[in-house]
Design an enzyme around this catalytic site. Structure first.
Site, PDB file in Angstrom:
ATOM      1  N   LYS A  13      39.634  75.840 -40.818  1.00 14.71           N
ATOM      2  CA  LYS A  13      38.245  75.522 -41.737  1.00 14.71           C
ATOM      3  C   LYS A  13      37.379  75.074 -40.370  1.00 14.71           C
ATOM      4  O   LYS A  13      36.277  75.541 -40.571  1.00 14.71           O
ATOM      5  CB  LYS A  13      38.512  74.236 -42.727  1.00 14.71           C
ATOM      6  N   ARG A  88      38.239  66.316 -51.130  1.00 20.58           N
ATOM      7  CA  ARG A  88      39.823  65.982 -50.565  1.00 20.58           C
ATOM      8  C   ARG A  88      40.548  65.792 -51.904  1.00 20.58           C
ATOM      9  O   ARG A  88      41.663  65.827 -51.669  1.00 20.58           O
ATOM     10  CB  ARG A  88      39.818  64.834 -49.627  1.00 20.58           C
ATOM     11  N   ARG A 127      46.906  72.229 -31.451  1.00 26.44           N
ATOM     12  CA  ARG A 127      45.753  71.478 -31.342  1.00 26.44           C
ATOM     13  C   ARG A 127      46.042  70.190 -30.617  1.00 26.44           C
ATOM     14  O   ARG A 127      45.236  69.585 -29.943  1.00 26.44           O
ATOM     15  CB  ARG A 127      45.109  71.359 -32.627  1.00 26.44           C
ATOM     16  N   ARG A 133      44.403  64.586 -30.905  1.00 27.11           N
ATOM     17  CA  ARG A 133      44.171  63.866 -31.905  1.00 27.11           C
ATOM     18  C   ARG A 133      45.157  62.941 -32.365  1.00 27.11           C
ATOM     19  O   ARG A 133      46.313  63.286 -32.458  1.00 27.11           O
ATOM     20  CB  ARG A 133      43.731  64.719 -33.234  1.00 27.11           C
ATOM     21  N   ARG A 144      50.177  64.485 -43.844  1.00 29.65           N
ATOM     22  CA  ARG A 144      48.766  64.930 -44.241  1.00 29.65           C
ATOM     23  C   ARG A 144      49.248  66.196 -44.974  1.00 29.65           C
ATOM     24  O   ARG A 144      48.447  66.489 -45.728  1.00 29.65           O
ATOM     25  CB  ARG A 144      47.967  65.375 -42.781  1.00 29.65           C
TER      26      ARG A 144
HETATM   27  P1  AMP Z   1      40.107  66.234 -41.055  1.00 28.00           P
HETATM   28  O1  AMP Z   1      39.549  66.440 -39.621  1.00 28.00           O
HETATM   29  O2  AMP Z   1      39.425  66.750 -42.231  1.00 28.00           O
HETATM   30  O3  AMP Z   1      41.729  66.842 -40.888  1.00 28.00           O
HETATM   31  O4  AMP Z   1      40.333  64.826 -41.426  1.00 28.00           O
HETATM   32  C1  AMP Z   1      41.157  63.874 -40.690  1.00 28.00           C
HETATM   33  C2  AMP Z   1      41.239  62.845 -41.475  1.00 28.00           C
HETATM   34  O5  AMP Z   1      40.103  61.944 -41.732  1.00 28.00           O
HETATM   35  C3  AMP Z   1      41.964  62.970 -42.801  1.00 28.00           C
HETATM   36  O6  AMP Z   1      43.453  62.906 -42.595  1.00 28.00           O
HETATM   37  C4  AMP Z   1      41.779  61.479 -43.434  1.00 28.00           C
HETATM   38  O7  AMP Z   1      42.316  60.407 -42.861  1.00 28.00           O
HETATM   39  C5  AMP Z   1      40.310  61.279 -43.094  1.00 28.00           C
HETATM   40  N1  AMP Z   1      39.271  62.073 -44.091  1.00 28.00           N
HETATM   41  C6  AMP Z   1      38.491  63.253 -43.516  1.00 28.00           C
HETATM   42  N2  AMP Z   1      37.763  63.837 -44.796  1.00 28.00           N
HETATM   43  C7  AMP Z   1      38.159  62.819 -45.925  1.00 28.00           C
HETATM   44  C8  AMP Z   1      37.611  62.797 -47.161  1.00 28.00           C
HETATM   45  N3  AMP Z   1      36.992  63.797 -47.874  1.00 28.00           N
HETATM   46  N4  AMP Z   1      38.278  61.951 -47.926  1.00 28.00           N
HETATM   47  C9  AMP Z   1      39.183  60.855 -47.405  1.00 28.00           C
HETATM   48  N5  AMP Z   1      39.655  60.832 -46.115  1.00 28.00           N
HETATM   49  C10 AMP Z   1      39.075  61.978 -45.502  1.00 28.00           C
END
Ligand code: AMP
Length: 187
Positions: A13, A88, A127, A133, A144
């Protein structure tokens, strides 16, 4: 144009959103990136989010929506945005509906990037080597992916009912996937 990008962690994404920004000239709004920036800046929001993120769980809906609202009401998002990582879960999808109504905006597309689960695990491992990360370790990735299956996948169904979902095959090169996305947006 207002677009929501859906897909499992590691489905590409973020990578696709960055290429879309060049084509569409609207900002990429990633809630994960916003949280990581808050953590790096050691803001109270960042400190609250860090513990939850490190486990691979979701940050609270209210905190996330507040942060999102602040971002999409900035001037550069007035002509549209590409949402990545939000909504989410179904509560957030409903919250976004309410927020967009309040702002007199509608969504044009929900693009669901489809990638095999095995491929996703392999991509995240790669990654992890490149970006380091904190939440790309094996246990956290497993959590996740579970969170995605249980809480985020139903969001696709939510937008299917509104008839704005297009499934995008996530296989092949980054350029192949981008071309499939652009073909949908050209309509
Ligand atoms: P991402 O970079 O989108 O994979 O997000 C990394 C982490 O950020 C996730 O595993 C959540 O802990 C937090 N996070 C990101 N977006 C959201 C969201 N919309 N709602 C809740 N937690 C989020």
């Amino acid at each position: 144009m207002r677009i929501v990008l859906l897909g499992a962690p590691g489905s590409g994404k973020g990578t696709q959103a960055k290429l879309m920004v060049e084509q569409l000239n609207i900002p990429h709004v990633s809630t994960g990136d916003l949280f990581r920036a808050a953590i790096a800046a050691k803001t109270p929001l960042g400190l609250a989010a860090k513990e939850v993120m490190d486990k691979g769980d979701l940050v609270s809906d209210d905190i996330t929506l507040g942060m999102l609202k602040e971002r999409i009401t900035q001037a550069d998002a007035s002509a549209g945005f590409i949402l990545d990582g939000f909504p989410r879960n179904l509560v957030q999808a409903e919250m976004l509906e309410g927020l967009l109504k309040e702002l007199e905006m509608t969504l044009d597309h929900a693009l669901l990037i489809q990638v095999d689960p095995d491929e996703v695990v392999a991509r995240i491992a790669k990654r992890a080597e490149i970006e380091g990360r904190a939440d790309d370790t094996e246990d956290v990735v497993r959590n996740r992916l579970n969170v995605y299956k249980e809480q985020t996948a139903p969001v696709g169904e939510f937008y299917k009912k509104q008839d704005i979902v297009t499934e995008i095959l996530g296989k092949g090169s980054i350029e192949d996937v981008q071309e499939r996305i652009q073909a949908v947006l050209r309509f």
